[in-house]
Design a protein around this motif. Sequence first.
Motif, short mmCIF file in Angstrom:
data_model
loop_
_atom_site.label_atom_id
_atom_site.label_comp_id
_atom_site.label_asym_id
_atom_site.label_seq_id
_atom_site.Cartn_x
_atom_site.Cartn_y
_atom_site.Cartn_z
N PRO A 183 -7.60 0.14 -5.39
CA PRO A 183 -8.30 1.78 -4.45
C PRO A 183 -7.43 2.97 -4.16
O PRO A 183 -6.22 2.65 -4.39
CB PRO A 183 -8.99 0.93 -3.56
N LYS A 184 -8.09 4.25 -4.65
CA LYS A 184 -7.28 4.79 -4.53
C LYS A 184 -7.61 6.12 -3.69
O LYS A 184 -8.87 5.85 -3.59
CB LYS A 184 -6.83 5.26 -6.30
N LEU A 185 -6.70 7.13 -3.22
CA LEU A 185 -7.88 8.08 -1.83
C LEU A 185 -6.59 9.26 -2.23
O LEU A 185 -5.27 9.13 -2.49
CB LEU A 185 -7.39 7.53 -0.60
N VAL A 186 -7.26 10.49 -2.36
CA VAL A 186 -6.16 11.60 -2.45
C VAL A 186 -7.02 12.16 -1.38
O VAL A 186 -8.07 12.56 -1.04
CB VAL A 186 -7.32 12.48 -3.77
N ALA A 187 -6.05 12.55 -0.48
CA ALA A 187 -6.20 12.61 0.75
C ALA A 187 -5.18 14.39 1.24
O ALA A 187 -4.48 14.79 0.82
CB ALA A 187 -5.53 11.84 1.58
N LEU B 27 -9.44 1.79 2.77
CA LEU B 27 -8.57 1.58 1.46
C LEU B 27 -8.09 0.98 1.81
O LEU B 27 -8.49 0.14 0.47
CB LEU B 27 -7.94 2.59 1.49
N PHE B 28 -7.55 0.29 2.52
CA PHE B 28 -6.56 -0.88 2.59
C PHE B 28 -7.90 -2.21 2.76
O PHE B 28 -8.07 -3.03 2.44
CB PHE B 28 -5.76 -1.55 3.82
N ALA B 29 -9.00 -1.76 3.76
CA ALA B 29 -9.84 -3.22 3.75
C ALA B 29 -10.50 -3.18 2.32
O ALA B 29 -10.90 -4.20 2.28
CB ALA B 29 -10.53 -2.54 4.44
N GLU B 30 -10.64 -2.38 1.38
CA GLU B 30 -11.07 -2.10 0.48
C GLU B 30 -10.49 -3.24 -0.27
O GLU B 30 -10.51 -4.17 -1.71
CB GLU B 30 -11.40 -0.94 -0.07
N ALA B 31 -8.83 -3.23 -0.61
CA ALA B 31 -8.38 -3.51 -1.45
C ALA B 31 -8.30 -4.90 -1.35
O ALA B 31 -8.03 -5.77 -2.33
CB ALA B 31 -6.87 -3.12 -1.03
N GLY B 32 -8.41 -5.41 -0.03
CA GLY B 32 -8.57 -6.59 0.55
C GLY B 32 -9.95 -6.81 -0.37
O GLY B 32 -9.51 -8.58 -0.52
N LEU B 33 -11.14 -6.66 -0.11
CA LEU B 33 -12.19 -6.94 -0.60
C LEU B 33 -11.76 -7.34 -2.27
O LEU B 33 -12.57 -8.35 -2.40
CB LEU B 33 -13.38 -5.96 -0.66
N SER C 242 -2.21 -0.85 -3.08
CA SER C 242 -3.22 0.97 -2.82
C SER C 242 -2.53 1.52 -3.47
O SER C 242 -1.47 1.91 -3.24
CB SER C 242 -4.36 0.62 -2.30
N LEU C 243 -2.47 2.96 -3.50
CA LEU C 243 -2.65 3.73 -3.78
C LEU C 243 -2.96 5.10 -3.18
O LEU C 243 -4.05 5.40 -3.26
CB LEU C 243 -2.54 4.37 -5.06
N THR C 244 -2.61 5.84 -2.18
CA THR C 244 -3.17 7.24 -1.05
C THR C 244 -2.50 8.42 -1.81
O THR C 244 -0.82 8.45 -1.75
CB THR C 244 -2.46 6.84 0.05
N LEU C 245 -2.62 9.75 -2.35
CA LEU C 245 -1.67 10.41 -2.82
C LEU C 245 -2.15 11.62 -1.61
O LEU C 245 -3.21 12.24 -1.75
CB LEU C 245 -2.24 10.94 -4.35
N LEU C 246 -1.00 12.07 -1.08
CA LEU C 246 -1.35 13.23 0.18
C LEU C 246 -0.77 14.35 -0.54
O LEU C 246 0.32 14.51 -0.68
CB LEU C 246 -0.17 13.04 1.31
N SER C 247 -1.38 15.20 -0.66
CA SER C 247 -1.58 17.03 -1.06
C SER C 247 -0.02 16.76 -2.02
O SER C 247 0.19 17.16 -2.72
CB SER C 247 -0.49 17.07 0.08
N HIS D 215 1.19 -1.59 0.15
CA HIS D 215 -0.14 0.31 0.12
C HIS D 215 0.78 0.79 0.16
O HIS D 215 1.89 1.18 0.65
CB HIS D 215 -0.63 -0.10 1.21
N VAL D 216 1.17 2.19 -0.83
CA VAL D 216 1.70 3.27 -0.97
C VAL D 216 1.49 4.70 -0.81
O VAL D 216 0.14 4.70 -1.55
CB VAL D 216 2.78 3.14 -2.83
N LEU D 217 1.97 5.42 -0.33
CA LEU D 217 1.55 6.87 0.18
C LEU D 217 2.01 7.22 -0.70
O LEU D 217 4.06 7.76 -0.25
CB LEU D 217 1.43 7.27 1.61
N GLY D 218 2.44 8.67 -1.48
CA GLY D 218 3.04 9.48 -1.68
C GLY D 218 2.96 10.66 -1.51
O GLY D 218 1.75 11.15 -2.23
N TYR D 219 3.42 11.96 -1.24
CA TYR D 219 3.06 12.41 -0.76
C TYR D 219 3.73 13.71 -1.14
O TYR D 219 5.41 13.91 -1.39
CB TYR D 219 3.79 13.19 1.15
#
Length: 299
Positions: A240-244, A291-297, A150-155, A126-130
Motif C-alpha cells: 500500500p502506498k500513500l502520497v501525502a 494505510l497500515f491497516a490496509e497493509a495488514g489486510l 508500506s510506503l508514504t511519500l510526504l511532499s 512502514h516507511v515515510l520518505g519526506y
Amino acid sequence: MISVDDQAMLLDAAIPDVDWRRWPSGTEHLRSPAPSGELASVALGPADGPRVLLVPGATGSKEDFLLLAPPLVRAGFRVESFDLAGQYESAEAGPWNLDPPRARYDERLFVEDLIAVLESRDAPAHVLGYSFAGTVAQRALSERPDRFTSLTLLSAPPISGQAFRGLKRIGPFAGAASAASGAGLMVWGIRNNLNRVPPGRLAFVRERFALTRRDSVTDIIGLMMRTPDLTGPTARSAIPKLVAVGEHDLWPRSLHERFASEIGARLAVYRAGHSPCEQSPNQLARDMLALFAEAGLSS
C-alpha cells in the motif's frame, strides 16, 4: 459525536508553539551505524510494536516528526527516525567515511544508509520518505522490497529530472540556477522565515543550521535537479502506498495527483504547506494508520 476526521482536524488546529528539542518521555536517543558513519536516531513506542521509519529530507532532521510520532505510538507502533548524513546531529557522517571514500553526498550514500537502517532490525517497516527522502525511499524499495510494509511519500518530488522545474511560480527559472545557488536560496528562505513558522520552530531550525553541513544541502539540491524516474518500480510494488501533501505545497496539486495515479497510491491533501508533519500531524497519522491497516489486510 465528533468523527475521527473532525477530531484530527481539531487537534491540528490547536497545536501550540512547541519546543522542538523536547521528545516525549521514554524516547531512546541512539547512534545507528551506516556506511557513511553513525546516524543520530530516535526510537519511541513499544519495542515489539510494528515498525515505522520516518525519514526527513534536505535541511531536516528527526525532530520534524516530533508531532507525528506520538499518535502512531499511541496506536501501538514502534516509531524510529534518523538524521540524514551531513544533516544536524548526523553532521559527522559523510562520503569520507565510505569504503572507498567518495567526494560527494551522492544518491548511493543515502540509499545505502537507509537500507542499513532498515536492516538493523529483523522486522520490515512502514516507511515515510519526506521530500527528497521520498526519492531515496523509492530507490530503496526497488532494491529491497522485503524491508517495506508500506510506503508514504510526504511532499516528495512528483516529477523526474529537474524536479524544481515544476515548482509554482519559480519553476520556469529553475533551469538557470546551480545547485549551490539553489541551496543558498533554500537556506536563506528558511532562516528568514518565509514560511512564517512559529517562533519556537524558527529558533530550532536556525540552531539546526549551525550543525548541518552546507555541502550536504548543496549536493542534495543537485540530486533533486537529477531526480530519477522511479515511477515504474514504485508502481509495480504491491505494498500500500500513500502520497501525502499540503494544498500549498511547493509543487501544484495536479502534479501530485498525476504522480499518485501513476504509482497506484492513495492521495491525501491537507490544509498545509510543504510540511504536513508539522501543520497537520494528526490528520497525517490518521491516514497513515489507515494505510497500515490496509497493509495488514493484504499481508
